[in-house]
Design a protein around this motif. Structure first.
Motif, PDB file in Angstrom:
ATOM      1  N   UNK A 176       4.507   3.597 -22.151  1.00  0.00           N
ATOM      2  CA  UNK A 176       3.721   2.383 -22.011  1.00  0.00           C
ATOM      3  C   UNK A 176       3.539   1.940 -20.582  1.00  0.00           C
ATOM      4  N   UNK A 177       4.510   2.278 -19.732  1.00  0.00           N
ATOM      5  CA  UNK A 177       4.446   1.889 -18.323  1.00  0.00           C
ATOM      6  C   UNK A 177       3.734   2.943 -17.478  1.00  0.00           C
ATOM      7  N   UNK A 178       4.076   4.206 -17.679  1.00  0.00           N
ATOM      8  CA  UNK A 178       3.497   5.252 -16.830  1.00  0.00           C
ATOM      9  C   UNK A 178       2.002   5.427 -17.063  1.00  0.00           C
ATOM     10  N   UNK A 179       1.513   5.105 -18.251  1.00  0.00           N
ATOM     11  CA  UNK A 179       0.069   5.209 -18.477  1.00  0.00           C
ATOM     12  C   UNK A 179      -0.683   4.270 -17.528  1.00  0.00           C
ATOM     13  N   UNK A 180      -0.070   3.141 -17.192  1.00  0.00           N
ATOM     14  CA  UNK A 180      -0.674   2.207 -16.235  1.00  0.00           C
ATOM     15  C   UNK A 180      -0.534   2.733 -14.815  1.00  0.00           C
ATOM     16  N   UNK A 181       0.675   3.157 -14.466  1.00  0.00           N
ATOM     17  CA  UNK A 181       0.938   3.587 -13.092  1.00  0.00           C
ATOM     18  C   UNK A 181       0.114   4.814 -12.721  1.00  0.00           C
ATOM     19  N   UNK A 182       0.080   5.814 -13.579  1.00  0.00           N
ATOM     20  CA  UNK A 182      -0.663   7.030 -13.270  1.00  0.00           C
ATOM     21  C   UNK A 182      -2.166   6.752 -13.163  1.00  0.00           C
ATOM     22  N   UNK A 183      -2.666   5.898 -14.046  1.00  0.00           N
ATOM     23  CA  UNK A 183      -4.087   5.559 -13.993  1.00  0.00           C
ATOM     24  C   UNK A 183      -4.460   4.839 -12.715  1.00  0.00           C
ATOM     25  N   UNK A 184      -3.602   3.936 -12.253  1.00  0.00           N
ATOM     26  CA  UNK A 184      -3.889   3.201 -11.018  1.00  0.00           C
ATOM     27  C   UNK A 184      -3.890   4.134  -9.811  1.00  0.00           C
ATOM     28  N   UNK A 185      -3.013   5.131  -9.820  1.00  0.00           N
ATOM     29  CA  UNK A 185      -3.003   6.099  -8.720  1.00  0.00           C
ATOM     30  C   UNK A 185      -4.311   6.868  -8.694  1.00  0.00           C
ATOM     31  N   UNK A 186      -4.736   7.354  -9.864  1.00  0.00           N
ATOM     32  CA  UNK A 186      -5.988   8.102  -9.934  1.00  0.00           C
ATOM     33  C   UNK A 186      -7.164   7.300  -9.415  1.00  0.00           C
ATOM     34  N   UNK A 187      -7.206   6.020  -9.729  1.00  0.00           N
ATOM     35  CA  UNK A 187      -8.326   5.187  -9.290  1.00  0.00           C
ATOM     36  C   UNK A 187      -8.291   4.920  -7.789  1.00  0.00           C
ATOM     37  N   UNK A 188      -7.127   5.025  -7.168  1.00  0.00           N
ATOM     38  CA  UNK A 188      -7.077   4.919  -5.708  1.00  0.00           C
ATOM     39  C   UNK A 188      -7.878   6.047  -5.056  1.00  0.00           C
ATOM     40  N   UNK A 189      -7.892   7.224  -5.691  1.00  0.00           N
ATOM     41  CA  UNK A 189      -8.715   8.321  -5.191  1.00  0.00           C
ATOM     42  C   UNK A 189     -10.191   7.954  -5.219  1.00  0.00           C
ATOM     43  N   UNK A 190     -10.619   7.327  -6.314  1.00  0.00           N
ATOM     44  CA  UNK A 190     -12.012   6.882  -6.408  1.00  0.00           C
ATOM     45  C   UNK A 190     -12.318   5.845  -5.336  1.00  0.00           C
ATOM     46  N   UNK A 191     -11.348   4.996  -5.024  1.00  0.00           N
ATOM     47  CA  UNK A 191     -11.528   3.981  -3.989  1.00  0.00           C
ATOM     48  C   UNK A 191     -11.787   4.634  -2.625  1.00  0.00           C
TER      49      UNK A 191
ATOM     50  N   UNK B  30       5.880  -7.108 -12.997  1.00  0.00           N
ATOM     51  CA  UNK B  30       5.425  -6.886 -14.365  1.00  0.00           C
ATOM     52  C   UNK B  30       5.885  -5.553 -14.928  1.00  0.00           C
ATOM     53  N   UNK B  31       5.928  -4.525 -14.082  1.00  0.00           N
ATOM     54  CA  UNK B  31       6.369  -3.203 -14.541  1.00  0.00           C
ATOM     55  C   UNK B  31       7.832  -3.255 -14.978  1.00  0.00           C
ATOM     56  N   UNK B  32       8.674  -3.895 -14.176  1.00  0.00           N
ATOM     57  CA  UNK B  32      10.089  -4.017 -14.518  1.00  0.00           C
ATOM     58  C   UNK B  32      10.270  -4.840 -15.794  1.00  0.00           C
ATOM     59  N   UNK B  33       9.524  -5.929 -15.921  1.00  0.00           N
ATOM     60  CA  UNK B  33       9.623  -6.773 -17.118  1.00  0.00           C
ATOM     61  C   UNK B  33       9.173  -5.993 -18.349  1.00  0.00           C
ATOM     62  N   UNK B  34       8.097  -5.225 -18.199  1.00  0.00           N
ATOM     63  CA  UNK B  34       7.625  -4.400 -19.302  1.00  0.00           C
ATOM     64  C   UNK B  34       8.670  -3.393 -19.742  1.00  0.00           C
ATOM     65  N   UNK B  35       9.335  -2.762 -18.763  1.00  0.00           N
ATOM     66  CA  UNK B  35      10.374  -1.781 -19.077  1.00  0.00           C
ATOM     67  C   UNK B  35      11.561  -2.427 -19.791  1.00  0.00           C
ATOM     68  N   UNK B  36      12.029  -3.542 -19.265  1.00  0.00           N
ATOM     69  CA  UNK B  36      13.193  -4.209 -19.864  1.00  0.00           C
ATOM     70  C   UNK B  36      12.844  -4.719 -21.265  1.00  0.00           C
TER      71      UNK B  36
ATOM     72  N   UNK C 151       3.549   1.434  -8.542  1.00  0.00           N
ATOM     73  CA  UNK C 151       4.240   0.140  -8.558  1.00  0.00           C
ATOM     74  C   UNK C 151       3.711  -0.751  -7.439  1.00  0.00           C
ATOM     75  N   UNK C 152       3.535  -0.183  -6.246  1.00  0.00           N
ATOM     76  CA  UNK C 152       3.001  -0.980  -5.129  1.00  0.00           C
ATOM     77  C   UNK C 152       1.589  -1.464  -5.429  1.00  0.00           C
ATOM     78  N   UNK C 153       0.776  -0.605  -6.049  1.00  0.00           N
ATOM     79  CA  UNK C 153      -0.591  -1.005  -6.390  1.00  0.00           C
ATOM     80  C   UNK C 153      -0.584  -2.172  -7.362  1.00  0.00           C
ATOM     81  N   UNK C 154       0.404  -2.166  -8.265  1.00  0.00           N
ATOM     82  CA  UNK C 154       0.485  -3.237  -9.263  1.00  0.00           C
ATOM     83  C   UNK C 154       1.051  -4.522  -8.671  1.00  0.00           C
ATOM     84  N   UNK C 155       2.012  -4.421  -7.749  1.00  0.00           N
ATOM     85  CA  UNK C 155       2.706  -5.605  -7.232  1.00  0.00           C
ATOM     86  C   UNK C 155       2.116  -6.135  -5.931  1.00  0.00           C
ATOM     87  N   UNK C 156       1.453  -5.261  -5.168  1.00  0.00           N
ATOM     88  CA  UNK C 156       0.934  -5.598  -3.844  1.00  0.00           C
ATOM     89  C   UNK C 156       2.063  -6.027  -2.885  1.00  0.00           C
ATOM     90  N   UNK C 157       3.261  -5.534  -3.176  1.00  0.00           N
ATOM     91  CA  UNK C 157       4.403  -5.739  -2.284  1.00  0.00           C
ATOM     92  C   UNK C 157       4.737  -4.390  -1.674  1.00  0.00           C
TER      93      UNK C 157
END
Length: 470
Positions: free
Chosen positions: A383-398, A195-201, A341-347
């Motif tokens: 538009x993409x990094x706002x998602x990626x950076x936020x997901x990283x921050x929430x991993x800390x909360x996890x 999804x991140x790659x598709x969003x970028x393209x 990206x890994x958090x978003x793709x789970x790959x």
């Protein structure tokens, strides 16, 4: 496992929530897609930060591929990560250049010499962690600190979105973000995972179409259209000379047209000055914490015990920094963008990172392709990094939640809260002359030092972590 990956299922289909482990892979065409996604995720910062430090971005991009492959070999493929340009050295580099005469070839050599020594110190620290045992990490970086470092790494990059990317084209940034949301959530299997790659393209194509249909956008581009207080052109960006808004195309292929198809970037050797080394050594503290935070985040995502590889990861980052700076490249660090990206793709397949490393080396040898990726509009990156950076921050909360960190305890709450705010600001603290600690580096030091200082004053011993991953 360093080489050889087990094919995950039929290599083509993934059910919702299904995970591809580091030692697994999908079909090779699909892995190339994931590798390309990692390259695009790292490219902006890996290309921009060398420019900020006055170093060659093409060398940085090429050597980031070498560093990533070297890192994966040292950690035996157990910690999937990409090594891009570290921002922790920016303050120290500014101070070195101020003392060494600015943006000259001689100053470049002194900068990379200082970074090389810092990388050597980081490698020795990783070696010490590896042989002294992971227990020392649990003592220095308990879950409350680790979670905070992971969180401030993600949220501490918010200013990049707010100040650099999003303002360049806020509507394209918003549309790109929404498209990425929808693709990740609505599409299952392979499409949802990229999804991140598709969003970028999609954002790239949308920006190109808007240039032709709606005309140029008026916004600020970093380093361009520099003006002083009177509105007159000025040569060097600074307090009294800032980038001003001006009409421009969202997609600029000018650098693509000028770039060569094949060629080596401009390498140079290091020059060692003790005074310069002292200015960048504080960044080593931040890099140790940053690497540990990233490794812990990867462990949380993959559900594996990566503690035995923490020392190797820190050492690998140090060795990679030594190798890259020896030829004029930038300092390296494990990249939060790619963890996002890994958090978003789970790959989590390391195969994707090997592919990304090879692509980055290829970009270094084919400057035209690198220039094409670098032409990605800032609004799209926002538009993409706002998602990626936020997901990283929430991993800390996890990490906090899974280890039941008690924030009713002021020893936990006070330094952690302060450090995160310093990182998010980002707050700058002037040490001496041009040397500044700011943002993630400053926040990390306050979290780490403040927590242990208050715990010592309170006279308490550390409680053991509830889980190995924390």
């Amino acid at each position: 496992m360093v080489w050889g990956w087990t094919k995950h299922g039929d290599g083509k289909h993934l059910t919702p929530g299904e995970v591809v482990r580091p030692d697994e892979r999908l079909s090779w065409p699909r892995m190339v897609g994931f590798g390309a996604q990692h390259v695009i995720a790292m490219f902006g910062a890996t290309f921009v930060f060398p420019i900020v430090m006055g170093l060659d971005p093409n060398v940085a991009v090429m050597m980031s591929g070498v560093a990533t492959i070297l890192f994966l070999l040292i950690v035996k493929g157990k910690v999937p990560s990409y090594l891009g340009t570290s921002a922790s050295f920016v303050g120290g580099v500014f101070a070195i250049r101020a003392a060494a005469g600015g943006d000259t070839a001689g100053a470049d050599a002194i900068v990379t010499g200082a970074i090389l020594v810092a990388g050597l110190v980081l490698a020795l620290a990783g070696l010490a962690i590896h042989f002294l045992g992971v227990e020392i990490i649990h003592k220095v970086f308990p879950p409350v600190v680790t979670g905070a470092v992971v969180m401030l790494i993600g949220f501490g990059l918010a200013f990049v979105v707010a100040d650099v990317y999003w303002p360049q084209d806020h509507w394209v940034a918003l549309i790109t973000m929404v498209i990425t949301f929808l693709v990740i959530v609505l599409f299952k299997g392979f499409i949802g995972r990229i999804g991140v790659l598709i969003g970028l393209v999609t954002g790239f194509v949308l920006s190109w179409l808007l240039d032709r249909a709606a005309g140029p956008v008026t916004s600020v581009l970093p380093g361009q259209n520099l003006r002083d207080a009177a509105g007159n052109p000025c040569p060097v960006e600074g307090t009294y000379c800032v980038a001003a808004a001006f009409p421009h195309d969202r997609v600029n292929f000018g650098q693509v047209a000028q770039a060569e198809w094949f060629g080596l970037p401009d390498f140079h050797g290091p020059d060692f000055r003790f005074s310069a080394v002292l200015l960048v050594l504080p960044a080593v503290i931040a890099l140790i914490a940053e690497n540990i935070g990233h490794v812990k985040a990867v462990g949380e995502m993959t559900g594996t015990d990566v503690d035995p590889y923490v020392g190797r990861a820190v050492m690998a980052d140090g060795v990679s920094t030594v190798v890259t700076s020896a030829v004029g490249g930038s300092p390296t660090t494990t990249y939060a963008e790619n963890i996002g990206v890994m958090a978003a793709t789970r790959v989590y397949s390391t195969a994707a990172y090997y592919i990304a490393g090879v692509i980055a080396i290829f970009f270094g040898l084919v400057p035209k392709f690198g220039a094409l990726v670098a032409a990605t509009p800032g609004g799209v990156l926002g538009g993409v990094t706002v998602i990626l950076y936020g997901m990283i921050g929430l991993l800390g909360a996890k990490i906090w939640i899974e280890n039941r960190v008690d924030f009713a305890d002021p020893v936990n709450m006070v330094p952690i809260g302060a450090g995160i705010i310093l990182a998010i600001g980002p707050v700058s603290h002037f040490i001496a002359g041009e040397f500044v600690l700011e943002g993630i580096a400053l926040g990390t030091i306050v979290v780490l030092g403040g927590y242990h200082l208050l715990r010592a004053i309170a006279g308490r011993s550390l409680k053991p972590a509830r889980s190995e991953a924390g």
